[in-house]
Design a protein around this motif. Structure first.
Motif, PDB file in Angstrom:
ATOM      1  N   UNK A   1      71.978  85.760  18.209  1.00 16.16           N
ATOM      2  CA  UNK A   1      72.686  85.583  19.469  1.00 16.16           C
ATOM      3  C   UNK A   1      71.704  85.232  20.572  1.00 16.16           C
ATOM      4  N   UNK A   2      72.242  84.835  21.696  1.00 14.25           N
ATOM      5  CA  UNK A   2      71.407  84.540  22.869  1.00 14.25           C
ATOM      6  C   UNK A   2      72.271  84.523  24.125  1.00 14.25           C
ATOM      7  N   UNK A   3      71.612  84.483  25.267  1.00 14.50           N
ATOM      8  CA  UNK A   3      72.328  84.413  26.531  1.00 14.50           C
ATOM      9  C   UNK A   3      72.310  82.988  27.065  1.00 14.50           C
TER      10      UNK A   3
ATOM     11  N   UNK B   1      73.187  83.001  12.805  1.00 13.89           N
ATOM     12  CA  UNK B   1      71.731  83.016  12.930  1.00 13.89           C
ATOM     13  C   UNK B   1      71.274  84.126  13.865  1.00 13.89           C
TER      14      UNK B   1
ATOM     15  N   UNK C   1      63.597  75.547  15.591  1.00 14.70           N
ATOM     16  CA  UNK C   1      62.287  74.972  15.929  1.00 14.70           C
ATOM     17  C   UNK C   1      61.562  74.443  14.697  1.00 14.70           C
ATOM     18  N   UNK C   2      61.986  74.895  13.509  1.00 10.98           N
ATOM     19  CA  UNK C   2      61.300  74.433  12.289  1.00 10.98           C
ATOM     20  C   UNK C   2      62.302  73.762  11.339  1.00 10.98           C
TER      21      UNK C   2
ATOM     22  N   UNK D   1      66.517  75.423  20.750  1.00 10.74           N
ATOM     23  CA  UNK D   1      65.135  75.851  21.001  1.00 10.74           C
ATOM     24  C   UNK D   1      64.773  77.126  20.254  1.00 10.74           C
ATOM     25  N   UNK D   2      65.739  78.022  20.123  1.00 13.87           N
ATOM     26  CA  UNK D   2      65.405  79.334  19.567  1.00 13.87           C
ATOM     27  C   UNK D   2      65.524  79.359  18.045  1.00 13.87           C
ATOM     28  N   UNK D   3      66.543  78.716  17.517  1.00 18.23           N
ATOM     29  CA  UNK D   3      66.833  78.909  16.092  1.00 18.23           C
ATOM     30  C   UNK D   3      66.556  77.696  15.204  1.00 18.23           C
TER      31      UNK D   3
ATOM     32  N   UNK E   1      74.739  75.056  27.508  1.00 21.55           N
ATOM     33  CA  UNK E   1      73.412  75.663  27.563  1.00 21.55           C
ATOM     34  C   UNK E   1      73.165  76.517  26.321  1.00 21.55           C
TER      35      UNK E   1
END
Lengths: 94, 317
Positions: A25-27, A23, A44-45, A40-42, A33
């Motif tokens: 990436x994130x930190x 999907x 939400x819908x 939360x980021x990927x 976490x």
């Protein structure tokens, strides 16, 4: 000491029966976490029912400069596809 | 050596011309990489700073319905910033470096966010006009040549359309309300119209990067083409609201099949770009405070993660 949170790759299964797909990436400070943030980021819908996270540094990628030798040999092997074989039109169920 | 790099550049351009996407680990000219880091990070910064003028109204939204929608929109903007920072990071720069550039003022963000949001109607005008203008640009960018950027844009565009619709609905409610409410909507349109047109950047003849950007398919349309598209689609939307676009020169041109419109105040445009807009200093101050005040949270999370990892090791030992 490095103060940056490491970067994670996120894989989401959109519904049971389907594969997890990359999907983005994130930190995040740690895996737990990363899952929270991925939620939360990927999703939400309602995009997902399951999340995999893996720290980006653990992924080994093929080298694009080597893609010729890796992938081109498949190009001339058309006999691996069903359409290669000449069969009569009246033949059914094949 | 020099021949080799000329050949690489030729092959690179040929790939772009064939419509191929460029991926993170592919060879690319240094200027392509640098241009993308600049453009993608500016875009990311805009999403993040863009939360400030709208965050201003969350606690004062006129109903719960409006509040949850605005909150969800602002949360989306944070997500969009994250997608974009991630895309920029594939080019070999860390997010912390990018954030630092923003906080030091060496990186830009969209000037539109240097205008204040004075009334609730501004939430309508921002959603309708600012997001509307952003969507035009972002739809074009879903076809941009750099894969990670294009993919981030696809995701963003999917989420963005609700933003514009919620903004327009706010305008619609006000425009059909009391005289005072309608006046408030008109005033928001008056203040946001010209800055929204400025979002597309300088005129084509004053935009020296356009030619190279088109050649590399970073952009597929020029600033003026995108601006025209925005005007043409927005004027009929203003008519439905019964509001007047603050431009006496605006009129339909049958020959061009589009609207003619007045000249942008380019002095104002450059002045805001240079840091002298109504809110430039406030926005930077707020971002810097948020970063500084959040430092302990980032450090604590990292310390916690290290401690957990150590405990895991000692348990298995």
């Amino acid at each position: 000491m490095n103060k940056d949170w490491p970067i994670w790759e996120i894989f989401i299964r959109s519904k049971n029966g389907l594969d997890h797909r990359h999907a983005g990436s994130l930190h995040a400070a740690d895996a737990e976490m990363a899952i929270q943030n991925a939620r939360d980021v990927y999703t939400r819908r309602q995009e997902g029912v399951s999340v995999w996270v893996v720290e980006s540094k653990h992924i080994t990628a093929s080298n694009p400069e080597k893609s010729g030798e890796l992938f081109e040999p498949a190009k001339d092997k058309v006999y691996r596809h069903p359409t290669f074989y000449n069969l009569p039109d009246e033949l059914k169920h094949m | 050596m020099e021949n080799k790099s000329i050949n690489l550049e030729k092959e690179f351009q040929a790939r772009i011309d064939r419509g191929e996407n460029i991926e993170a680990k592919d060879w690319m000219p240094e200027k392509y990489r640098k241009t993308h880091i600049r453009q993608i990070s500016q875009h990311a910064h805009s999403e993040v700073v863009g939360m400030l003028p709208e965050g201003n109204w969350i606690s004062r939204a006129p109903s719960l319905r409006r509040k949850v929608a605005l909150l969800a929109k602002v949360q989306d903007e944070a997500g969009h910033g994250l997608y974009l920072y991630s895309a920029a990071e594939t080019l070999g720069i860390s997010r912390d470096e990018l954030v630092e550039q923003l906080l030091e003022g060496t990186a830009k963000y969209s000037s539109i966010f240097n205008y204040p949001t004075l009334t609730w109607a501004d939430m309508g005008a921002v959603g309708w006009l600012v997001d509307g203008a952003a969507i035009i640009n972002q739809v074009m960018l879903t076809k941009t040549s750099y894969g990670p950027y294009a993919r981030a844009m696809v995701r963003i565009c999917k989420e963005e359309s609700f933003h514009q619709r919620q903004g327009y609905e706010i305008m619609l409610a006000l425009a059909n309300g009391t005289d005072a409410q309608k006046q408030m909507a008109q005033d928001a349109l008056n203040r946001f119209w010209w800055p929204s047109l400025m979002m597309f950047g300088p005129r084509d003849e004053d935009s020296p990067n356009t030619e190279q950007s088109m050649k590399w398919k970073i952009k597929k349309k020029t600033n003026d083409e995108l601006r025209q598209q925005f005007v043409d689609q927005t004027v009929p939307q203003a008519d439905i609201l019964g509001l007047t676009i603050p431009d006496p020169d605006l009129k339909w041109n049958d020959e061009n099949g589009g609207y003619d419109f007045g000249e942008i105040d380019w002095d104002e445009f450059w002045d805001v770009v240079k840091g002298n807009g109504p809110c430039n200093r406030k926005r930077m101050e707020d971002r810097n405070n948020a970063w500084d005040n959040g430092a302990w949270v980032r450090e604590a999370a990292l310390a916690h993660a290290r401690k957990q990892a150590e405990q895991k090791i000692s348990k298995t030992a």
